[in-house]
Design an enzyme around this catalytic site. Structure first.
Site, PDB file in Angstrom:
ATOM      1  N   ASN A  40       0.864  -1.189   0.000  1.00  0.00           N
ATOM      2  CA  ASN A  40       0.000   0.000   0.000  1.00  0.00           C
ATOM      3  C   ASN A  40       0.899   1.237   0.000  1.00  0.00           C
ATOM      4  O   ASN A  40       1.467   1.582   1.027  1.00  0.00           O
ATOM      5  CB  ASN A  40      -0.891  -0.045   1.255  1.00  0.00           C
ATOM      6  CG  ASN A  40      -1.740   1.205   1.395  1.00  0.00           C
ATOM      7  OD1 ASN A  40      -1.841   2.020   0.476  1.00  0.00           O
ATOM      8  ND2 ASN A  40      -2.357   1.360   2.556  1.00  0.00           N
ATOM      9  N   TRP A  41       1.002   1.866  -1.170  1.00  0.00           N
ATOM     10  CA  TRP A  41       1.934   2.993  -1.301  1.00  0.00           C
ATOM     11  C   TRP A  41       1.369   4.276  -0.697  1.00  0.00           C
ATOM     12  O   TRP A  41       2.058   5.286  -0.631  1.00  0.00           O
ATOM     13  CB  TRP A  41       2.289   3.209  -2.783  1.00  0.00           C
ATOM     14  CG  TRP A  41       3.000   2.055  -3.421  1.00  0.00           C
ATOM     15  CD1 TRP A  41       3.370   0.876  -2.818  1.00  0.00           C
ATOM     16  CD2 TRP A  41       3.435   1.945  -4.779  1.00  0.00           C
ATOM     17  NE1 TRP A  41       4.003   0.050  -3.723  1.00  0.00           N
ATOM     18  CE2 TRP A  41       4.056   0.681  -4.938  1.00  0.00           C
ATOM     19  CE3 TRP A  41       3.357   2.789  -5.893  1.00  0.00           C
ATOM     20  CZ2 TRP A  41       4.598   0.255  -6.160  1.00  0.00           C
ATOM     21  CZ3 TRP A  41       3.893   2.363  -7.102  1.00  0.00           C
ATOM     22  CH2 TRP A  41       4.506   1.110  -7.231  1.00  0.00           C
ATOM     23  N   GLU A 198      -5.339  -5.217  10.782  1.00  0.00           N
ATOM     24  CA  GLU A 198      -4.409  -4.094  10.887  1.00  0.00           C
ATOM     25  C   GLU A 198      -4.701  -3.301  12.160  1.00  0.00           C
ATOM     26  O   GLU A 198      -5.524  -2.367  12.145  1.00  0.00           O
ATOM     27  CB  GLU A 198      -4.551  -3.181   9.669  1.00  0.00           C
ATOM     28  CG  GLU A 198      -4.199  -3.854   8.365  1.00  0.00           C
ATOM     29  CD  GLU A 198      -3.590  -2.858   7.378  1.00  0.00           C
ATOM     30  OE1 GLU A 198      -2.471  -3.124   6.925  1.00  0.00           O
ATOM     31  OE2 GLU A 198      -4.206  -1.825   7.107  1.00  0.00           O
ATOM     32  N   GLY A 265       2.765  -1.072   4.348  1.00  0.00           N
ATOM     33  CA  GLY A 265       2.788   0.339   3.961  1.00  0.00           C
ATOM     34  C   GLY A 265       4.208   0.801   3.707  1.00  0.00           C
ATOM     35  O   GLY A 265       4.766   0.616   2.623  1.00  0.00           O
ATOM     36  N   GLY A 266       4.833   1.381   4.730  1.00  0.00           N
ATOM     37  CA  GLY A 266       6.154   1.999   4.590  1.00  0.00           C
ATOM     38  C   GLY A 266       7.181   1.129   3.880  1.00  0.00           C
ATOM     39  O   GLY A 266       7.876   1.593   2.963  1.00  0.00           O
TER      40      GLY A 266
HETATM   41  C1  PEP Z   1      -0.897  -0.038   5.934  1.00  0.00           C
HETATM   42  O1  PEP Z   1      -0.985   1.128   5.578  1.00  0.00           O
HETATM   43  O2  PEP Z   1      -1.759  -0.845   5.613  1.00  0.00           O
HETATM   44  C2  PEP Z   1       0.271  -0.421   6.732  1.00  0.00           C
HETATM   45  C3  PEP Z   1       0.303  -1.620   7.226  1.00  0.00           C
HETATM   46  O3  PEP Z   1       1.237   0.540   6.905  1.00  0.00           O
HETATM   47  P1  PEP Z   1       2.689   0.310   7.627  1.00  0.00           P
HETATM   48  O4  PEP Z   1       3.260  -0.969   7.096  1.00  0.00           O
HETATM   49  O5  PEP Z   1       3.486   1.511   7.226  1.00  0.00           O
HETATM   50  O6  PEP Z   1       2.429   0.248   9.084  1.00  0.00           O
END
Ligand code: PEP
Length: 288
Positions: A40-41, A198, A265-266
């Site tokens: 997920n960018w 999440e 995400g990151g």
């Molecule tokens: C997300 O946005 O779904 C996510 C899991 O972000 P991160 O990996 O940056 O916590």
């Protein structure tokens, strides 16, 4: 389901059913749930960096890749990313969609538009849309129905805030989110749904859930699915973890029984890290 069975089943059935059979076959390897890993960018990258990130991910995944790998770029870069991943096993997803078919909805993007530019997946109910943008449970349910009814596959995100967890309400919150989002979704459509657990407190914070906590939440999600549908369906749906996954933390999370991969995400913005997570999901999930 082997190739002969799939071909036999596909002969004489309509396209929608054919899609479901393919989807079920793609989802399972030798009776196991096929790992899923999504990048997920969010609101990151620009035209050039989106293309080069997509190229690098496509180049790093072989044709016989044993997981579903999906990238979710921002809307303006869906087309260039579609071009960059063409011919690779990487699939294209969008980060959001409208709950409406078309019409006077300034700024919105419809499911048909997403399919038109090559997207096959969409994220629904991400915590940033629930909590920062203020999407209601009803809107999330509409978006999920719209996505599945339009032939998109969906990653439905659920998860509790820190305050909800501290108050001992995590399981109730997750169960309520699932009940609401899935109220109008029939069992057949669940072939096209991945659930992402999440926890809000883990997203973008650098804090990954403890494997035991992730495992407990995944079990709760499957029991909510069993209550809504049945135990067989609940054991076939892929449930993935998301929240500050990085290569160093992924191994222990992906080793947890019932965790079928991740939404990232990151770490999905660095091809090297994302590919390491894809490999970890493929190896770790298959072994767990
Ligand atoms: C997300 O946005 O779904 C996510 C899991 O972000 P991160 O990996 O940056 O916590």
């Amino acid at each position: 389901m082997n190739a002969d069975l799939i071909s036999a089943a596909l002969r004489g059935c309509d396209m929608a059913r054919a899609g479901r059979i393919r989807s079920r076959a793609a989802r399972t390897i030798r009776g196991m749930r096929r790992p899923f890993i999504g990048g997920n960018w969010k609101m990151n990258t620009d035209h050039a960096s989106a293309r080069s990130l997509a190229h690098a991910i496509a180049e790093g995944t072989g044709a016989d890749w044993a997981a579903d790998v999906v990238v979710f770029p921002p809307f303006p870069y869906l087309l260039p990313v579609a071009e960059a991943i063409a011919g690779s096993p990487v699939a294209l997803g969008a980060q959001d969609l409208s709950g409406e078919v078309n019409g006077a909805r300034t700024g919105e993007v419809s499911a048909e538009m997403l399919r038109d530019v090559g997207a096959s997946w969409v994220i629904v109910g991400h915590s940033e849309r629930r909590h920062t943008i203020g999407e209601s449970e009803a809107l999330i349910a509409d978006k999920l129905s719209m996505a599945l009814g339009s032939g998109l596959r969906a990653v439905l995100c659920v998860g509790e805030t820190r305050a909800e967890r501290d108050a001992g309400k995590a399981h109730d919150i997750i169960a309520a989110q699932l009940r609401s989002a899935l109220a109008a979704i029939d069992a057949a459509a669940m072939d096209d749904v991945v659930i992402a657990y999440e926890p809000v407190w883990a997203i973008g914070t650098g804090i990954t859930a403890q494997p035991a906590d992730a495992g407990e939440a995944h079990r709760e999600i499957r029991s909510a699915l069993a209550a809504r549908y049945d135990a067989r369906l609940a054991s076939g749906v892929r449930v993935v973890y998301g929240g500050s996954l990085v290569p160093a933390t992924a191994k222990s999370i992906f080793a947890v029984d019932g965790v079928d991969g991740g939404l990232v995400g990151g770490a999905s913005l660095k091809a090297h890290d994302f590919l390491a997570l894809c490999t970890a999901a493929t190896v770790g999930v298959a072994a767990s």
